[in-house]
Design an enzyme around this catalytic site. Structure first.
Site, PDB file in Angstrom:
ATOM      1  N   TYR A  62     -37.838 -16.353 -37.847  1.00  0.00           N
ATOM      2  CA  TYR A  62     -37.742 -17.803 -37.597  1.00  0.00           C
ATOM      3  C   TYR A  62     -37.939 -18.617 -38.878  1.00  0.00           C
ATOM      4  CZ  TYR A  62     -37.119 -16.843 -32.714  1.00  0.00           C
ATOM      5  OH  TYR A  62     -36.574 -16.382 -31.530  1.00  0.00           O
ATOM      6  N   GLY A  98     -19.483 -25.559 -26.597  1.00  0.00           N
ATOM      7  CA  GLY A  98     -19.873 -24.520 -27.542  1.00  0.00           C
ATOM      8  C   GLY A  98     -20.922 -23.570 -27.024  1.00  0.00           C
ATOM      9  N   HIS A 142     -34.621 -24.809 -24.793  1.00  0.00           N
ATOM     10  CA  HIS A 142     -35.092 -23.552 -25.383  1.00  0.00           C
ATOM     11  C   HIS A 142     -36.012 -23.792 -26.573  1.00  0.00           C
ATOM     12  CE1 HIS A 142     -31.513 -21.201 -23.475  1.00  0.00           C
ATOM     13  NE2 HIS A 142     -32.470 -21.446 -22.620  1.00  0.00           N
TER      14      HIS A 142
HETATM   15  C1  BV8 Z   1     -35.853 -17.061 -17.731  1.00  0.00           C
HETATM   16  C2  BV8 Z   1     -34.101 -19.587 -28.135  1.00  0.00           C
HETATM   17  C3  BV8 Z   1     -37.399 -17.045 -15.913  1.00  0.00           C
HETATM   18  C4  BV8 Z   1     -34.639 -18.596 -29.098  1.00  0.00           C
HETATM   19  C5  BV8 Z   1     -32.733 -18.452 -26.442  1.00  0.00           C
HETATM   20  C6  BV8 Z   1     -29.776 -14.174 -14.239  1.00  0.00           C
HETATM   21  C7  BV8 Z   1     -28.852 -13.202 -14.487  1.00  0.00           C
HETATM   22  C8  BV8 Z   1     -29.038 -12.352 -15.619  1.00  0.00           C
HETATM   23  C9  BV8 Z   1     -30.112 -12.494 -16.506  1.00  0.00           C
HETATM   24  C10 BV8 Z   1     -31.013 -13.456 -16.241  1.00  0.00           C
HETATM   25  C11 BV8 Z   1     -30.861 -14.282 -15.115  1.00  0.00           C
HETATM   26  N1  BV8 Z   1     -31.904 -15.144 -15.112  1.00  0.00           N
HETATM   27  C12 BV8 Z   1     -32.699 -14.875 -16.193  1.00  0.00           C
HETATM   28  C13 BV8 Z   1     -32.169 -13.856 -16.907  1.00  0.00           C
HETATM   29  C14 BV8 Z   1     -32.728 -13.295 -18.134  1.00  0.00           C
HETATM   30  C15 BV8 Z   1     -32.317 -14.070 -19.392  1.00  0.00           C
HETATM   31  C16 BV8 Z   1     -30.833 -14.009 -19.578  1.00  0.00           C
HETATM   32  O1  BV8 Z   1     -30.100 -14.907 -19.224  1.00  0.00           O
HETATM   33  N2  BV8 Z   1     -30.421 -12.903 -20.196  1.00  0.00           N
HETATM   34  C17 BV8 Z   1     -28.978 -12.771 -20.546  1.00  0.00           C
HETATM   35  C18 BV8 Z   1     -28.880 -12.213 -21.941  1.00  0.00           C
HETATM   36  C19 BV8 Z   1     -28.275 -11.945 -19.542  1.00  0.00           C
HETATM   37  N3  BV8 Z   1     -32.760 -15.458 -19.340  1.00  0.00           N
HETATM   38  C20 BV8 Z   1     -34.040 -15.714 -19.732  1.00  0.00           C
HETATM   39  O2  BV8 Z   1     -34.844 -14.863 -20.088  1.00  0.00           O
HETATM   40  C21 BV8 Z   1     -34.455 -17.179 -19.697  1.00  0.00           C
HETATM   41  N4  BV8 Z   1     -35.726 -17.312 -19.039  1.00  0.00           N
HETATM   42  O3  BV8 Z   1     -34.932 -16.689 -17.053  1.00  0.00           O
HETATM   43  O4  BV8 Z   1     -37.130 -17.344 -17.267  1.00  0.00           O
HETATM   44  C22 BV8 Z   1     -36.916 -18.120 -14.996  1.00  0.00           C
HETATM   45  C23 BV8 Z   1     -36.145 -19.216 -15.357  1.00  0.00           C
HETATM   46  C24 BV8 Z   1     -35.746 -20.182 -14.418  1.00  0.00           C
HETATM   47  C25 BV8 Z   1     -36.087 -20.069 -13.157  1.00  0.00           C
HETATM   48  C26 BV8 Z   1     -36.878 -18.962 -12.804  1.00  0.00           C
HETATM   49  C27 BV8 Z   1     -37.259 -18.002 -13.739  1.00  0.00           C
HETATM   50  C28 BV8 Z   1     -34.710 -17.734 -21.112  1.00  0.00           C
HETATM   51  C29 BV8 Z   1     -33.537 -17.585 -21.979  1.00  0.00           C
HETATM   52  C30 BV8 Z   1     -33.751 -18.323 -23.308  1.00  0.00           C
HETATM   53  C31 BV8 Z   1     -33.793 -17.387 -24.487  1.00  0.00           C
HETATM   54  N5  BV8 Z   1     -33.803 -18.131 -25.735  1.00  0.00           N
HETATM   55  N6  BV8 Z   1     -32.803 -19.165 -27.612  1.00  0.00           N
HETATM   56  C32 BV8 Z   1     -33.781 -18.459 -30.325  1.00  0.00           C
HETATM   57  O5  BV8 Z   1     -32.856 -19.260 -30.526  1.00  0.00           O
HETATM   58  O6  BV8 Z   1     -34.103 -17.562 -31.103  1.00  0.00           O
HETATM   59  S1  BV8 Z   1     -31.185 -17.989 -25.804  1.00  0.00           S
HETATM   60  C33 BV8 Z   1     -29.967 -18.301 -27.037  1.00  0.00           C
HETATM   61  O7  BV8 Z   1     -28.789 -17.712 -26.582  1.00  0.00           O
HETATM   62  C34 BV8 Z   1     -29.555 -19.723 -27.193  1.00  0.00           C
HETATM   63  O8  BV8 Z   1     -30.591 -20.622 -27.115  1.00  0.00           O
HETATM   64  C35 BV8 Z   1     -28.607 -19.936 -26.041  1.00  0.00           C
HETATM   65  O9  BV8 Z   1     -29.275 -20.371 -24.936  1.00  0.00           O
HETATM   66  C36 BV8 Z   1     -28.182 -18.587 -25.683  1.00  0.00           C
HETATM   67  C37 BV8 Z   1     -26.711 -18.511 -25.584  1.00  0.00           C
HETATM   68  O10 BV8 Z   1     -26.137 -18.769 -26.728  1.00  0.00           O
HETATM   69  P1  BV8 Z   1     -24.990 -19.860 -26.924  1.00  0.00           P
HETATM   70  O11 BV8 Z   1     -25.642 -21.098 -27.358  1.00  0.00           O
HETATM   71  O12 BV8 Z   1     -24.069 -19.924 -25.751  1.00  0.00           O
HETATM   72  O13 BV8 Z   1     -24.311 -19.149 -28.177  1.00  0.00           O
HETATM   73  P2  BV8 Z   1     -23.302 -17.903 -28.172  1.00  0.00           P
HETATM   74  O14 BV8 Z   1     -23.301 -17.394 -29.556  1.00  0.00           O
HETATM   75  O15 BV8 Z   1     -23.574 -16.966 -27.055  1.00  0.00           O
HETATM   76  O16 BV8 Z   1     -21.900 -18.623 -27.862  1.00  0.00           O
HETATM   77  C38 BV8 Z   1     -21.404 -19.564 -28.780  1.00  0.00           C
HETATM   78  C39 BV8 Z   1     -20.133 -20.120 -28.169  1.00  0.00           C
HETATM   79  O17 BV8 Z   1     -19.642 -21.145 -29.052  1.00  0.00           O
HETATM   80  C40 BV8 Z   1     -19.038 -19.064 -28.023  1.00  0.00           C
HETATM   81  O18 BV8 Z   1     -18.479 -19.184 -26.718  1.00  0.00           O
HETATM   82  C41 BV8 Z   1     -18.006 -19.445 -29.103  1.00  0.00           C
HETATM   83  O19 BV8 Z   1     -16.700 -19.253 -28.662  1.00  0.00           O
HETATM   84  C42 BV8 Z   1     -18.267 -20.939 -29.287  1.00  0.00           C
HETATM   85  N7  BV8 Z   1     -17.992 -21.426 -30.643  1.00  0.00           N
HETATM   86  C43 BV8 Z   1     -18.152 -20.760 -31.826  1.00  0.00           C
HETATM   87  N8  BV8 Z   1     -17.801 -21.565 -32.874  1.00  0.00           N
HETATM   88  C44 BV8 Z   1     -17.411 -22.762 -32.322  1.00  0.00           C
HETATM   89  C45 BV8 Z   1     -17.548 -22.674 -30.905  1.00  0.00           C
HETATM   90  N9  BV8 Z   1     -17.248 -23.691 -30.062  1.00  0.00           N
HETATM   91  C46 BV8 Z   1     -16.758 -24.843 -30.645  1.00  0.00           C
HETATM   92  N10 BV8 Z   1     -16.614 -25.004 -31.995  1.00  0.00           N
HETATM   93  C47 BV8 Z   1     -16.912 -24.001 -32.869  1.00  0.00           C
HETATM   94  N11 BV8 Z   1     -16.754 -24.186 -34.180  1.00  0.00           N
END
Ligand code: BV8
EC number: 2.3.1.286
Length: 237
Positions: free
Chosen positions: A58, A182, A115
């Site tokens: 971080y 994004g 987040h």
């Molecule tokens: C939780 C902070 C309990 C830290 C982050 C249901 C189903 C399956 C799994 C789960 C579920 N519920 C919970 C889970 C578990 C988990 C989860 O989702 N796992 C995934 C991997 C399957 N979720 C959790 O653990 C969450 N907590 O569930 O608590 C709860 C909650 C609610 C109610 C009851 C209980 C907590 C998750 C948070 C983790 N922390 N970040 C850090 O940054 O280090 S997550 C991190 O990745 C980001 O913050 C963001 O949220 C996440 C996704 O990333 P994106 O922002 O979408 O980025 P990514 O790279 O993936 O995509 C970028 C996009 O931009 C692409 O599509 C690309 O095409 C596009 N792009 C690229 N360049 C451009 C562009 N678009 C436009 N212009 C450009 N130039």
């Protein structure tokens, strides 16, 4: 739905909106989670096991952020917020999954960081939450209680509860327009917001470089770089 009928708007942003500011996304080629293992760096268990490496991860991202500048997509959303309030159009909620401060530096007044924020840390001993730009290590004393070994980045790790969910779900339940910018739609509960908005009867729009995991759920989709798509879209709203 004509622009005039839209009153309450919820905008969700992800790493893609900050990509053109030089901040890596997570899941794209060469993305952060391709280079680093999120299970070893972005979970509470990882922090307990190896706080040194988590702080180093971080600290490096914080340095990158301090060298980055907001882009036209951040600025377009800030201008839309001002217009929405000036014209008393209705509710305007900007929710970001990003831990960077580029929305605020781009001029946005209200940003809900579901987040967490990279420029903030908190103390596990006394709960003190504070802003800082300098690096933190396990030996860094808390500026409030003075004890070391308790400071952690104020970010939401996998398995931890996101911030502001009550505010977000309330706004989703009343929104006319939901826009995701994004984000790949892979991380929950954020990836489920489009379903909540649709259930409330909202028109839903995806703006991204390419289709994400839940693209088929959106009524309207536009693909391209955020710095082009977002100003164009904001003009039309
Ligand atoms: C939780 C902070 C309990 C830290 C982050 C249901 C189903 C399956 C799994 C789960 C579920 N519920 C919970 C889970 C578990 C988990 C989860 O989702 N796992 C995934 C991997 C399957 N979720 C959790 O653990 C969450 N907590 O569930 O608590 C709860 C909650 C609610 C109610 C009851 C209980 C907590 C998750 C948070 C983790 N922390 N970040 C850090 O940054 O280090 S997550 C991190 O990745 C980001 O913050 C963001 O949220 C996440 C996704 O990333 P994106 O922002 O979408 O980025 P990514 O790279 O993936 O995509 C970028 C996009 O931009 C692409 O599509 C690309 O095409 C596009 N792009 C690229 N360049 C451009 C562009 N678009 C436009 N212009 C450009 N130039």
């Amino acid at each position: 739905m004509s622009a005039r009928q839209i009153r309450n708007i919820v905008i969700l942003t992800g790493a893609g909106i900050s990509a053109e500011s030089g901040l890596g996304t997570f899941r794209d080629r060469g993305g952060i989670w391709e280079k680093f293992d999120w299970q070893k760096l972005a979970t509470p268990e990882a922090f307990t096991a190896d706080p040194e490496s988590v702080h180093a991860f971080y600290n490096a991202r914080r340095e990158n952020l301090l060298a980055a500048q907001p882009n036209d997509a951040h600025r377009a959303l800030a201008a839309l917020e001002l217009l929405w309030q000036a014209e008393e159009r209705g509710q305007f909620l900007l929710v970001t999954q990003n831990i960077d401060d580029l929305h605020a530096r781009g001029g946005s007044n209200e940003v809900l960081h579901m987040h967490g924020e990279l420029l903030k840390s908190r103390c596990n001993h006394c709960g003190h939450l504070f802003e800082h730009e300098h690096a933190i290590t396990p030996n860094t004393p808390c500026p409030a209680c003075g004890r070391s070994g308790g400071l952690r980045p104020h970010v939401v790790w996998f398995g931890e509860m996101p911030l502001g969910l009550d505010t977000i779900y309330e706004a989703l339940g009343a929104c006319d327009l939901f826009v995701a910018i994004g984000t790949s739609g892979t991380v929950y509960p954020a990836a489920g917001f489009v379903t909540e908005a649709k259930a409330a009867g909202a028109w839903t729009v995806e703006l991204s470089l390419q289709p994400g995991e839940v693209s088929t759920l959106f009524d309207e989709r536009h693909y391209g770089p955020a710095t082009k798509l977002v100003p164009e879209w904001a003009e039309r709203v």
